[in-house]
Design a protein around this motif. Sequence first.
Motif, PDB file in Angstrom:
ATOM      1  N   ALA A  61       0.379  -3.347  -5.255  1.00 58.29           N
ATOM      2  CA  ALA A  61       0.975  -2.127  -4.699  1.00 58.29           C
ATOM      3  C   ALA A  61       0.371  -1.812  -3.327  1.00 58.29           C
ATOM      4  N   ASP A  62      -0.957  -1.984  -3.201  1.00 59.47           N
ATOM      5  CA  ASP A  62      -1.613  -1.753  -1.907  1.00 59.47           C
ATOM      6  C   ASP A  62      -1.077  -2.710  -0.845  1.00 59.47           C
ATOM      7  N   ALA A  63      -0.936  -3.974  -1.206  1.00 61.84           N
ATOM      8  CA  ALA A  63      -0.414  -4.962  -0.257  1.00 61.84           C
ATOM      9  C   ALA A  63       1.008  -4.605   0.158  1.00 61.84           C
ATOM     10  N   GLU A  64       1.810  -4.170  -0.771  1.00 57.69           N
ATOM     11  CA  GLU A  64       3.193  -3.779  -0.466  1.00 57.69           C
ATOM     12  C   GLU A  64       3.199  -2.554   0.451  1.00 57.69           C
ATOM     13  N   ARG A  68       4.704  -2.439   4.221  1.00 56.80           N
ATOM     14  CA  ARG A  68       5.724  -1.453   4.576  1.00 56.80           C
ATOM     15  C   ARG A  68       5.271  -0.626   5.782  1.00 56.80           C
ATOM     16  N   ARG A  69       3.999  -0.195   5.778  1.00 55.45           N
ATOM     17  CA  ARG A  69       3.489   0.583   6.917  1.00 55.45           C
ATOM     18  C   ARG A  69       3.481  -0.237   8.201  1.00 55.45           C
ATOM     19  N   ALA A  70       3.095  -1.500   8.096  1.00 56.67           N
ATOM     20  CA  ALA A  70       3.089  -2.373   9.278  1.00 56.67           C
ATOM     21  C   ALA A  70       4.506  -2.550   9.807  1.00 56.67           C
ATOM     22  N   GLN A  71       5.454  -2.692   8.913  1.00 60.29           N
ATOM     23  CA  GLN A  71       6.854  -2.829   9.325  1.00 60.29           C
ATOM     24  C   GLN A  71       7.326  -1.551  10.033  1.00 60.29           C
ATOM     25  N   GLU A  72       6.952  -0.398   9.511  1.00 58.59           N
ATOM     26  CA  GLU A  72       7.312   0.871  10.151  1.00 58.59           C
ATOM     27  C   GLU A  72       6.657   0.989  11.524  1.00 58.59           C
ATOM     28  N   ASP A  73       5.380   0.563  11.624  1.00 58.98           N
ATOM     29  CA  ASP A  73       4.679   0.616  12.913  1.00 58.98           C
ATOM     30  C   ASP A  73       5.361  -0.271  13.950  1.00 58.98           C
ATOM     31  N   VAL A  74       5.754  -1.467  13.536  1.00 57.32           N
ATOM     32  CA  VAL A  74       6.441  -2.376  14.454  1.00 57.32           C
ATOM     33  C   VAL A  74       7.772  -1.769  14.883  1.00 57.32           C
ATOM     34  N   SER A  75       8.483  -1.181  13.938  1.00 56.70           N
ATOM     35  CA  SER A  75       9.764  -0.557  14.242  1.00 56.70           C
ATOM     36  C   SER A  75       9.579   0.589  15.243  1.00 56.70           C
TER      37      SER A  75
END
Length: 187
Positions: A61-64, A68-75
Amino acid sequence: MQDQESKEVTNQPEAEQPGAAAAEAPAAETISTGGPNLEEQLSATEAKLAEMHDAFMRAKADAENIRRRAQEDVSKAHKFAIESFAEAMVPVRDSLEMALKVESQTVEAIREGVEMTLKQLTSAFEKNRLIEVMPQPGEKLDPNKHQAVAVVPSEQDPNTVVTVLQKGYMIADRLLRPAIVTAAAPK
């Protein structure tokens, strides 16, 4: 008589055989006398398995969440990449709009306003690492930064810049637009 009992016992299914429970009991007693019994080991192993499964699920769950946070940051980085540059450009636009509102303008006032606006623009470029590529005449032609649109006869060394037709620009170390130049022809 024992032969007869053993014959009767073997005719019955294993679970129903009266001697089967008795045969298991001595084995369990033997193991239990040497250390913790199998049931305790099994329950301890099951508890450890449940604990490890819980830790695994939490890590998953932590890895997911991190993904997800990294994907949002990139976006967000893509979406707001020019935010800093836009903030630096707003005052330049404001200055240009104010210059257009002035009704009685003299050539000197217009020139002064344009010079101040150019200073603001230059400051915005520097702040955002937008660097001019302005080669000097006689400088060696660099195809990574210069684009020669013509080759002209010259007294200079071959493949050197003769004139600059348009400045180029780089963002940090990446070429945004090459400088447009004429180059000296080979002799």
